[in-house]
Design a protein around this motif. Structure first.
Motif, PDB file in Angstrom:
ATOM      1  N   SER A 114      35.415  66.887 -28.046  1.00  0.00           N
ATOM      2  CA  SER A 114      34.941  65.582 -28.517  1.00  0.00           C
ATOM      3  C   SER A 114      33.714  65.096 -27.768  1.00  0.00           C
ATOM      4  CB  SER A 114      36.058  64.542 -28.379  1.00  0.00           C
ATOM      5  OG  SER A 114      37.135  64.878 -29.209  1.00  0.00           O
ATOM      6  N   TYR A 138      37.954  62.116 -22.935  1.00  0.00           N
ATOM      7  CA  TYR A 138      38.559  62.720 -24.129  1.00  0.00           C
ATOM      8  C   TYR A 138      39.726  63.641 -23.758  1.00  0.00           C
ATOM      9  CZ  TYR A 138      34.119  61.017 -25.905  1.00  0.00           C
ATOM     10  OH  TYR A 138      33.059  60.218 -26.214  1.00  0.00           O
ATOM     11  N   PHE A 139      39.672  64.208 -22.558  1.00  0.00           N
ATOM     12  CA  PHE A 139      40.790  65.021 -22.069  1.00  0.00           C
ATOM     13  C   PHE A 139      42.046  64.154 -21.906  1.00  0.00           C
ATOM     14  CE2 PHE A 139      42.963  66.583 -18.108  1.00  0.00           C
ATOM     15  CZ  PHE A 139      43.477  67.756 -18.620  1.00  0.00           C
ATOM     16  N   LYS A 188      40.178  71.707 -23.661  1.00  0.00           N
ATOM     17  CA  LYS A 188      40.838  71.905 -22.360  1.00  0.00           C
ATOM     18  C   LYS A 188      42.318  71.520 -22.455  1.00  0.00           C
ATOM     19  CE  LYS A 188      38.483  70.956 -18.443  1.00  0.00           C
ATOM     20  NZ  LYS A 188      38.471  72.253 -17.744  1.00  0.00           N
ATOM     21  N   CYS A 195      40.308  68.186 -27.894  1.00  0.00           N
ATOM     22  CA  CYS A 195      39.837  68.571 -26.560  1.00  0.00           C
ATOM     23  C   CYS A 195      40.296  70.003 -26.303  1.00  0.00           C
ATOM     24  CB  CYS A 195      40.399  67.631 -25.491  1.00  0.00           C
ATOM     25  SG  CYS A 195      40.145  68.246 -23.821  1.00  0.00           S
ATOM     26  N   THR A 200      39.894  67.358 -14.682  1.00  0.00           N
ATOM     27  CA  THR A 200      38.678  66.591 -14.977  1.00  0.00           C
ATOM     28  C   THR A 200      38.998  65.150 -15.378  1.00  0.00           C
ATOM     29  OG1 THR A 200      36.670  66.523 -16.325  1.00  0.00           O
ATOM     30  CG2 THR A 200      38.681  67.247 -17.432  1.00  0.00           C
TER      31      THR A 200
HETATM   32  S1  SF4 Z   1      36.745  70.263 -23.971  1.00  0.00           S
HETATM   33 FE1  SF4 Z   1      35.284  68.576 -24.266  1.00  0.00          FE
HETATM   34  S2  SF4 Z   1      36.617  66.818 -24.508  1.00  0.00           S
HETATM   35 FE2  SF4 Z   1      37.842  68.398 -23.505  1.00  0.00          FE
HETATM   36  S3  SF4 Z   1      37.601  68.152 -21.277  1.00  0.00           S
HETATM   37 FE3  SF4 Z   1      36.019  69.557 -21.961  1.00  0.00          FE
HETATM   38  S4  SF4 Z   1      34.265  68.203 -22.302  1.00  0.00           S
HETATM   39 FE4  SF4 Z   1      36.039  66.882 -22.317  1.00  0.00          FE
END
Ligand code: SF4
Ligand SMILES: Cc1cc2nc3c(=O)[nH]c(=O)nc-3n(C[C@H](O)[C@H](O)[C@H](O)COP(=O)(O)OP(=O)(O)OC[C@H]3O[C@@H](n4cnc5c(N)ncnc54)[C@H](O)[C@@H]3O)c2cc1C
Length: 326
Positions: free
Chosen positions: A137, A119-120, A129, A127, A115
């Motif tokens: 976040s 934030y990733f 992921k 995060c 993705t």
């Molecule tokens: S967990 Fe939240 S911060 Fe991490 S990729 Fe998914 S949407 Fe983005």
């Protein structure tokens, strides 16, 4: 960048053996992996370079076409068979990235791309992921680019691929090889929803190699289109996209395909929109009715609520262009 070992196996069998160890990762064109290794978002202990394995052929297979996992996105987009039989796929590929990136990017890597949630890619913030259990976040952050379909309380990131939206519409089958066995995975079963485990994005096992993608015969070549809506005309990911196909017989739609990108956590088919089109005469009224039912229970947030209307308009536009209305 964290230290890692690098191997370039001579064949697929050796590559699968080398990538079977925990922490190992295949490398194809490197446009996702190297990028994320530089950011230390992905930190494989071993990189298994499969980019030069002889798995790049694009060839007829029965009434369909078989595309090797190492075929470059630029080669697929301009291949005569693909352009003739699956113009939707060629359009989707050409809507992605830049010519330079497409020259490097492979079909296998595109299926596995990560993705673009900011934030990733930012090690300084939680995060789920990237670091399971740390939090998301985006939930209280700026989520303009994020998903409205297929989300969970753990993750609302969109799947970024253009190519995958076309493959969803075309009922592609992904072929893989793992120690001792081959698998054929229908496209709809390949990518997983985030649920409680957004770090898991597909059904592949450690060391399982994508070998090729099979496209079955398609009745949609004459009436298909990919529309991508984005902030810039080039070099930007989709805010919303639609890959559609119409099979029209005697003035009525016999079969239809509607797939969405930029709005969901995985490449998204809309059987509801497809069903609404069947039996209808092609035209704006039918297309608007289908778009109205295309998104089931969307979950928009403050910053991305515009995507509900945008996705519907994108579907209508794609259907109009597929049918030949300008
Ligand atoms: S967990 Fe939240 S911060 Fe991490 S990729 Fe998914 S949407 Fe983005
Ligand atoms: C600046 C930029 C802009 C971009 N814009 C767009 C865009 O607009 N639209 C879009 O769709 N994409 C876009 N992309 C993403 C691009 O399409 C992907 O990075 C690319 O398709 C990944 O392919 P690759 O061969 O480089 O993969 P790699 O980076 O080599 O690998 C990516 C992942 O796939 C795995 N992998 C690779 N091959 C296999 C295989 N055969 N079997 C199993 N696993 C495998 C790797 O282990 C790795 O985890 C952009 C990328 C960049 C850098």
């Amino acid at each position: 960048m964290k230290p890692f070992t690098y191997v370039r196996p001579a064949d697929a069998r050796a590559a699968i053996a080398a990538a079977g160890a925990s922490g190992a990762s295949f490398l194809a064109g490197g446009t996702t992996l190297i990028d994320l290794m530089r950011l230390e978002v992905m930190t494989p202990s071993a990189v298994v370079d499969v980019g030069r394995l002889p798995m790049a052929a694009i060839e007829r297979h029965g009434d369909g076409v078989r595309i090797g996992a190492m075929a470059r996105n630029s080669d697929v987009a301009t291949d005569a068979l693909v352009v003739e039989r699956y113009p939707l796929l060629a359009q989707a590929l050409l809507a992605g990235a830049s010519q330079q990136v497409r020259n490097m990017a492979t079909v296998g890597g595109n299926l596995m791309q990560r993705t673009r949630c900011p934030y990733f890619r930012d090690l300084g913030v939680p995060c789920n992921k990237r670091a399971p259990g740390s939090g998301c976040s985006a939930l209280d952050g700026f989520a303009r680019s994020h998903a409205i379909l297929g989300t969970s309380p753990s993750c609302i990131a969109t799947h970024p691929s253009d190519m995958c939206v076309a493959l969803a519409a075309l009922d592609a089958v992904i072929h893989t090889r793992h120690a001792g066995r081959d698998r054929a995975i229908p496209f709809a079963e390949f990518h997983t929803l985030p649920g409680d485990h957004p770090e898991v994005e597909n059904v592949l096992e450690q060391g399982e190699l994508i070998t090729h993608v099979e496209l079955p015969a398609s009745p949609f070549a004459a009436h298909s289109h990919y529309v991508k809506v984005r902030d810039r005309a080039a070099f930007a990911f989709a805010l919303a996209s639609a890959a559609v196909g119409l099979d029209v017989v005697a003035g009525r739609i016999r079969a239809a395909r509607v797939a969405l990108g930029g709005v969901a956590t995985r490449p998204w088919r809309s059987p509801e929109a497809e069903q609404a089109l069947i039996g209808q005469p092609p035209g704006r009224a039918s297309f608007e009715r289908a778009a109205a039912v295309a998104l089931v229970d969307p979950k928009p947030r403050r910053d991305n609520a515009f995507k509900v209307a945008l996705a519907r308009r994108t579907i209508v536009r794609a259907l109009e262009l597929a049918w030949g209305q300008s």
